[in-house]
Write a protein that holds these residues in place. Structure first.
Motif, PDB file in Angstrom:
ATOM      1  N   PRO A  51      34.491   2.521  -7.085  1.00 47.37           N
ATOM      2  CA  PRO A  51      34.571   4.123  -5.987  1.00 47.37           C
ATOM      3  C   PRO A  51      35.848   4.776  -6.373  1.00 47.37           C
ATOM      4  CG  PRO A  51      35.271   1.854  -4.239  1.00 47.37           C
ATOM      5  CD  PRO A  51      34.937   1.356  -5.701  1.00 47.37           C
ATOM      6  N   LEU A  52      35.846   5.486  -6.793  1.00 45.50           N
ATOM      7  CA  LEU A  52      36.967   6.904  -7.007  1.00 45.50           C
ATOM      8  C   LEU A  52      37.436   7.106  -5.384  1.00 45.50           C
ATOM      9  CD1 LEU A  52      35.905   9.077  -9.846  1.00 45.50           C
ATOM     10  CD2 LEU A  52      37.295   6.994 -10.013  1.00 45.50           C
ATOM     11  N   ASP A  53      36.556   6.981  -4.853  1.00 40.38           N
ATOM     12  CA  ASP A  53      36.903   7.456  -2.828  1.00 40.38           C
ATOM     13  C   ASP A  53      37.107   6.308  -2.128  1.00 40.38           C
ATOM     14  OD1 ASP A  53      36.756   8.755  -0.636  1.00 40.38           O
ATOM     15  OD2 ASP A  53      34.128   7.627   0.220  1.00 40.38           O
ATOM     16  N   HIS A  54      38.665   7.129  -1.185  1.00 43.83           N
ATOM     17  CA  HIS A  54      38.937   5.666  -0.989  1.00 43.83           C
ATOM     18  C   HIS A  54      38.822   5.213   0.162  1.00 43.83           C
ATOM     19  CE1 HIS A  54      43.355   4.235  -0.327  1.00 43.83           C
ATOM     20  NE2 HIS A  54      43.364   4.221   0.935  1.00 43.83           N
ATOM     21  N   ALA A  55      37.788   5.522   0.708  1.00 45.17           N
ATOM     22  CA  ALA A  55      36.845   4.895   1.991  1.00 45.17           C
ATOM     23  C   ALA A  55      36.624   4.132   1.799  1.00 45.17           C
ATOM     24  CB  ALA A  55      36.287   6.239   2.473  1.00 45.17           C
TER      25      ALA A  55
ATOM     26  N   ASP B 180      45.430   6.799  -8.906  1.00 45.92           N
ATOM     27  CA  ASP B 180      44.340   6.988  -9.478  1.00 45.92           C
ATOM     28  C   ASP B 180      43.630   6.825 -10.931  1.00 45.92           C
ATOM     29  OD1 ASP B 180      44.204   8.412  -7.214  1.00 45.92           O
ATOM     30  OD2 ASP B 180      45.121  10.941  -7.925  1.00 45.92           O
ATOM     31  N   ALA B 181      44.482   6.569 -12.083  1.00 45.96           N
ATOM     32  CA  ALA B 181      44.436   6.097 -12.612  1.00 45.96           C
ATOM     33  C   ALA B 181      43.929   5.230 -12.861  1.00 45.96           C
ATOM     34  CB  ALA B 181      45.630   6.411 -13.748  1.00 45.96           C
ATOM     35  N   ALA B 182      44.045   4.155 -11.452  1.00 46.47           N
ATOM     36  CA  ALA B 182      44.069   2.250 -11.980  1.00 46.47           C
ATOM     37  C   ALA B 182      42.440   2.111 -11.471  1.00 46.47           C
ATOM     38  CB  ALA B 182      45.092   1.649 -10.460  1.00 46.47           C
ATOM     39  N   ARG B 183      42.124   3.448 -11.207  1.00 43.22           N
ATOM     40  CA  ARG B 183      40.714   3.604 -10.997  1.00 43.22           C
ATOM     41  C   ARG B 183      39.288   3.862 -12.110  1.00 43.22           C
ATOM     42  NH1 ARG B 183      40.763   4.732  -4.804  1.00 43.22           N
ATOM     43  NH2 ARG B 183      42.736   4.767  -4.364  1.00 43.22           N
ATOM     44  N   VAL B 184      40.488   4.703 -12.892  1.00 48.20           N
ATOM     45  CA  VAL B 184      39.812   5.278 -13.880  1.00 48.20           C
ATOM     46  C   VAL B 184      39.157   3.505 -14.500  1.00 48.20           C
ATOM     47  CG1 VAL B 184      39.506   6.043 -16.243  1.00 48.20           C
ATOM     48  CG2 VAL B 184      40.532   7.109 -13.585  1.00 48.20           C
ATOM     49  N   VAL B 185      40.577   3.042 -15.201  1.00 42.90           N
ATOM     50  CA  VAL B 185      40.461   1.820 -15.428  1.00 42.90           C
ATOM     51  C   VAL B 185      39.940   0.852 -14.786  1.00 42.90           C
ATOM     52  CG1 VAL B 185      42.119   0.292 -16.487  1.00 42.90           C
ATOM     53  CG2 VAL B 185      42.815   2.239 -16.438  1.00 42.90           C
ATOM     54  N   LEU B 186      39.573   0.393 -13.776  1.00 39.06           N
ATOM     55  CA  LEU B 186      39.004  -0.221 -13.250  1.00 39.06           C
ATOM     56  C   LEU B 186      37.615  -0.035 -13.561  1.00 39.06           C
ATOM     57  CD1 LEU B 186      41.131  -1.022  -9.665  1.00 39.06           C
ATOM     58  CD2 LEU B 186      40.100  -2.839 -11.085  1.00 39.06           C
ATOM     59  N   ARG B 187      37.178   1.033 -13.519  1.00 34.93           N
ATOM     60  CA  ARG B 187      35.472   1.557 -13.811  1.00 34.93           C
ATOM     61  C   ARG B 187      35.491   1.294 -15.302  1.00 34.93           C
ATOM     62  NH1 ARG B 187      33.617   5.827 -10.228  1.00 34.93           N
ATOM     63  NH2 ARG B 187      31.574   6.126 -10.964  1.00 34.93           N
ATOM     64  N   ALA B 188      36.624   0.947 -16.412  1.00 28.12           N
ATOM     65  CA  ALA B 188      36.152   1.240 -17.667  1.00 28.12           C
ATOM     66  C   ALA B 188      36.210  -0.300 -17.936  1.00 28.12           C
ATOM     67  CB  ALA B 188      37.687   1.758 -18.732  1.00 28.12           C
ATOM     68  N   GLU B 189      36.787  -1.312 -16.705  1.00 30.76           N
ATOM     69  CA  GLU B 189      37.104  -2.601 -17.100  1.00 30.76           C
ATOM     70  C   GLU B 189      36.107  -3.361 -16.282  1.00 30.76           C
ATOM     71  OE1 GLU B 189      41.251  -2.989 -17.355  1.00 30.76           O
ATOM     72  OE2 GLU B 189      41.590  -2.130 -19.791  1.00 30.76           O
ATOM     73  N   VAL B 190      36.068  -3.752 -15.450  1.00 30.98           N
ATOM     74  CA  VAL B 190      35.598  -4.286 -14.184  1.00 30.98           C
ATOM     75  C   VAL B 190      34.255  -3.706 -13.422  1.00 30.98           C
ATOM     76  CG1 VAL B 190      36.268  -5.510 -12.156  1.00 30.98           C
ATOM     77  CG2 VAL B 190      37.786  -5.104 -13.698  1.00 30.98           C
ATOM     78  N   ASN B 191      33.972  -2.878 -12.820  1.00 34.50           N
ATOM     79  CA  ASN B 191      32.610  -2.282 -13.032  1.00 34.50           C
ATOM     80  C   ASN B 191      32.867  -0.970 -13.085  1.00 34.50           C
ATOM     81  OD1 ASN B 191      30.804  -1.533 -11.310  1.00 34.50           O
ATOM     82  ND2 ASN B 191      30.871  -3.781  -9.610  1.00 34.50           N
TER      83      ASN B 191
END
Ligand SMILES: Cc1cc2nc3c(=O)[nH]c(=O)nc-3n(C[C@H](O)[C@H](O)[C@H](O)COP(=O)(O)O)c2cc1C
Length: 202
Positions: free
Chosen positions: A53-57, A38-49
């Motif tokens: 998506p937070l939604d797995h699907a 879950d934290a990876a998604r937060v970092v991906l939003r902050a650092e990459v784009n």
């Protein structure tokens, strides 16, 4: 699928390393089980784009469109998919990379917590005497971080810090990312060349 590779992306800074590795593996038709915390998604939003998506699907299509990941070769288990093959030594890939690896996940793996699929998959690779590569990023490192890394190294894991070298004269952030991803590919024994090698530049 024992010739596959498990790639976990956790919530340390340096999400680009994990994404680039996923891109390269998938583009070379190597089967990948990709696990995101879950934290990876937060970092991906902050650092990459910021739209990551937070939604797995929504993950596969987004990665295909925005990161050139060939999703035909990637399976995306959820964090608690205990029926995924990565959760059992009877079927798990023998090679796993955690890139980037947070100090939280590193601590959990060092102490065998197995509380989510990333931690369990790493535990499985260690017990089966496979190749576990952790790419930690933190600065500075506390005594706890260092002790956990030593514990893992003594258990047979490879600690490959997210510390790309500058001696190959990188010209861009992409070059720096590839310098590190190249070292991971080399550890995995994958014959793909992304970056120049020492002795080949002058
Ligand atoms: C933008 C951002 C950057 C972070 N960078 C790091 C880092 O470099 N190293 C680290 O250990 N944790 C870092 N964290 C904290 C971890 O995300 C946090 O400890 C999280 O609980 C780790 O969970 P995970 O191991 O399940 O991914 C960062 C968090 C955010 C939001």
């Amino acid at each position: 699928m024992q010739n596959a590779i498990t790639l976990a992306i956790t919530g340390a800074s340096g999400a680009q390393y994990g994404l680039r590795l996923l891109q390269v593996l998938s583009q070379h038709s190597l089967p990948v089980y990709c696990l995101l915390s879950d934290a990876a998604r937060v970092v991906l939003r902050a650092e990459v784009n910021p739209d990551f998506p937070l939604d797995h699907a929504a993950l596969p299509e987004f990665l295909q469109q925005h990161s050139d990941v060939d999703i035909r070769h990637v399976i995306f288990p959820t964090q608690h998919d205990w029926f995924s093959c990565v959760a059992s030594g009877s079927a798990a890939p023998r090679q796993m990379v955690i890139c980037p690896c947070s100090m939280g996940t590193l601590a959990a793996v060092a102490h065998g917590l197995s509380d989510n699929l990333i931690e369990r998959a790493a535990d499985v690779v260690l017990k089966e005497r496979g190749t576990l590569i952790l790419v930690p990023r933190e600065a500075p490192l506390s005594q706890i971080h260092l002790q956990n890394m030593l514990t893992l190294a003594q258990a047979g894991a490879v600690i490959l810090p997210a510390a790309p070298g500058f001696y190959l004269q990188p010209q861009s952030i992409d070059d720096l990312v590839d310098t590190l991803v190249q070292r991971i590919l080399d550890q995995l024994g994958i014959a793909v060349t992304l970056a120049a090698r020492w002795g080949a530049v002058r």
